[in-house]
Design an enzyme around this catalytic site. Structure first.
Site, PDB file in Angstrom:
ATOM      1  CD1 TRP A 163      -3.491   1.589   0.777  1.00 34.49           C
ATOM      2  CD2 TRP A 163      -1.671   2.089   2.066  1.00 34.49           C
ATOM      3  NE1 TRP A 163      -3.239   2.501   1.187  1.00 34.49           N
ATOM      4  CE2 TRP A 163      -3.197   3.535   2.283  1.00 34.49           C
ATOM      5  CE3 TRP A 163      -0.506   2.792   3.073  1.00 34.49           C
ATOM      6  CZ2 TRP A 163      -2.766   4.658   2.377  1.00 34.49           C
ATOM      7  CZ3 TRP A 163      -0.697   4.249   3.465  1.00 34.49           C
ATOM      8  CH2 TRP A 163      -1.309   5.204   2.899  1.00 34.49           C
ATOM      9  CG  HIS A 164       3.367   2.449   3.322  1.00 31.39           C
ATOM     10  ND1 HIS A 164       1.914   1.864   3.734  1.00 31.39           N
ATOM     11  CD2 HIS A 164       3.536   3.719   3.981  1.00 31.39           C
ATOM     12  CE1 HIS A 164       2.799   1.907   5.402  1.00 31.39           C
ATOM     13  NE2 HIS A 164       2.701   3.321   4.990  1.00 31.39           N
ATOM     14  N   GLY A 165       3.596   1.483  -1.195  1.00 31.36           N
ATOM     15  CA  GLY A 165       4.380   1.636  -2.680  1.00 31.36           C
ATOM     16  C   GLY A 165       5.100   0.415  -3.160  1.00 31.36           C
TER      17      GLY A 165
END
Length: 238
Positions: A163-165
């Site tokens: 989700w962060h990257g």
């Protein structure tokens, strides 16, 4: 919702819809609360986070890191992430109040957690709640066996990293936290009860929890060279 569109806090649509239908009316006390949250948020993000980021940059610029300087870089980075994100959340919550919408809190004294699972119930609360309600619980959650719950915790944190990257560093960060939560779930580790939150046992567990979380922050460094530099520093005593 404009104040939260980039990084949250994440709000349940049903709660947001109800508040949009009847926004809280502006009052002097509401305006003062909003002004305090916005001011605190900008101070955290534009002053404290800026100073900490500069300190991290200067520490990493040293030609060679040792155990002490690597530990210093990790601590500074850890606290920087808190003030940067908590500051943003304060600003979003404050502007939400001015628009008549109560945005949910995203932090609840995470540094005082005694397990990493408790830490994640108090850090980026809205994202963790979303992952729990839409992934962890539907697949069995804590109602399943301890081993399956541990695997779900590992998978949830890998998903959190994605989700962060979509980078190797974020995936590694998710795996790191997932493995820590896996170990806690398998061992049955529980947060200390309220009546036991004092003394050496409490503060040693707080320190151990924060040490594991802070170490994972190294994987958020954008330059892999700096990641290896910090890790290598922990093997250099002088």
């Amino acid at each position: 919702f404009p104040p939260t569109i980039t990084s949250g806090p994440i709000q349940r649509y049903q709660d947001f819809q109800q508040q949009m239908a009847a926004p809280a009316p502006l009052s002097s006390s509401l305006c003062l609360t909003a002004a305090y949250r916005i001011t605190r948020g900008y101070f955290r993000k534009a002053v404290l986070a800026f100073v900490l980021n500069e300190a991290v940059t200067r520490t990493l610029a040293l030609s060679r890191l040792t155990v002490l300087t690597s530990a210093l870089a990790v601590v500074l980075l850890y606290v920087y992430f808190y003030f940067d994100f908590a500051g943003y959340s304060d600003i979003a919550i404050g502007f939400g109040l001015l628009m008549g919408i109560r945005v949910p809190e995203n932090f609840r004294k995470p540094f005082l957690a005694t397990t990493v699972s408790e830490f994640w119930r108090n850090w980026h609360i809205t994202l963790v709640d979303w992952l729990r309600d839409n992934f962890f619980i539907p697949l069995g959650g804590m109602q399943s066996s301890r081993l399956w719950a541990a695997f779900l915790a590992l998978a949830t944190m890998i998903l959190c990293g994605l989700w962060h990257g979509l980078t190797i560093s974020f995936i590694a960060w998710g795996i790191w936290h997932g493995l820590v939560l896996f170990a806690e779930a398998v061992s049955g580790s529980q947060p200390l009860a309220r009546g036991r939150r004092h003394g050496i046992e409490y503060w040693s567990r707080v320190l151990w929890t924060n040490a594991r979380v802070a170490l994972g922050c190294v994987l958020f460094l954008p330059d892999s060279t700096n990641i290896f530099k910090v890790v290598k520093g922990f093997a250099t005593w002088s």
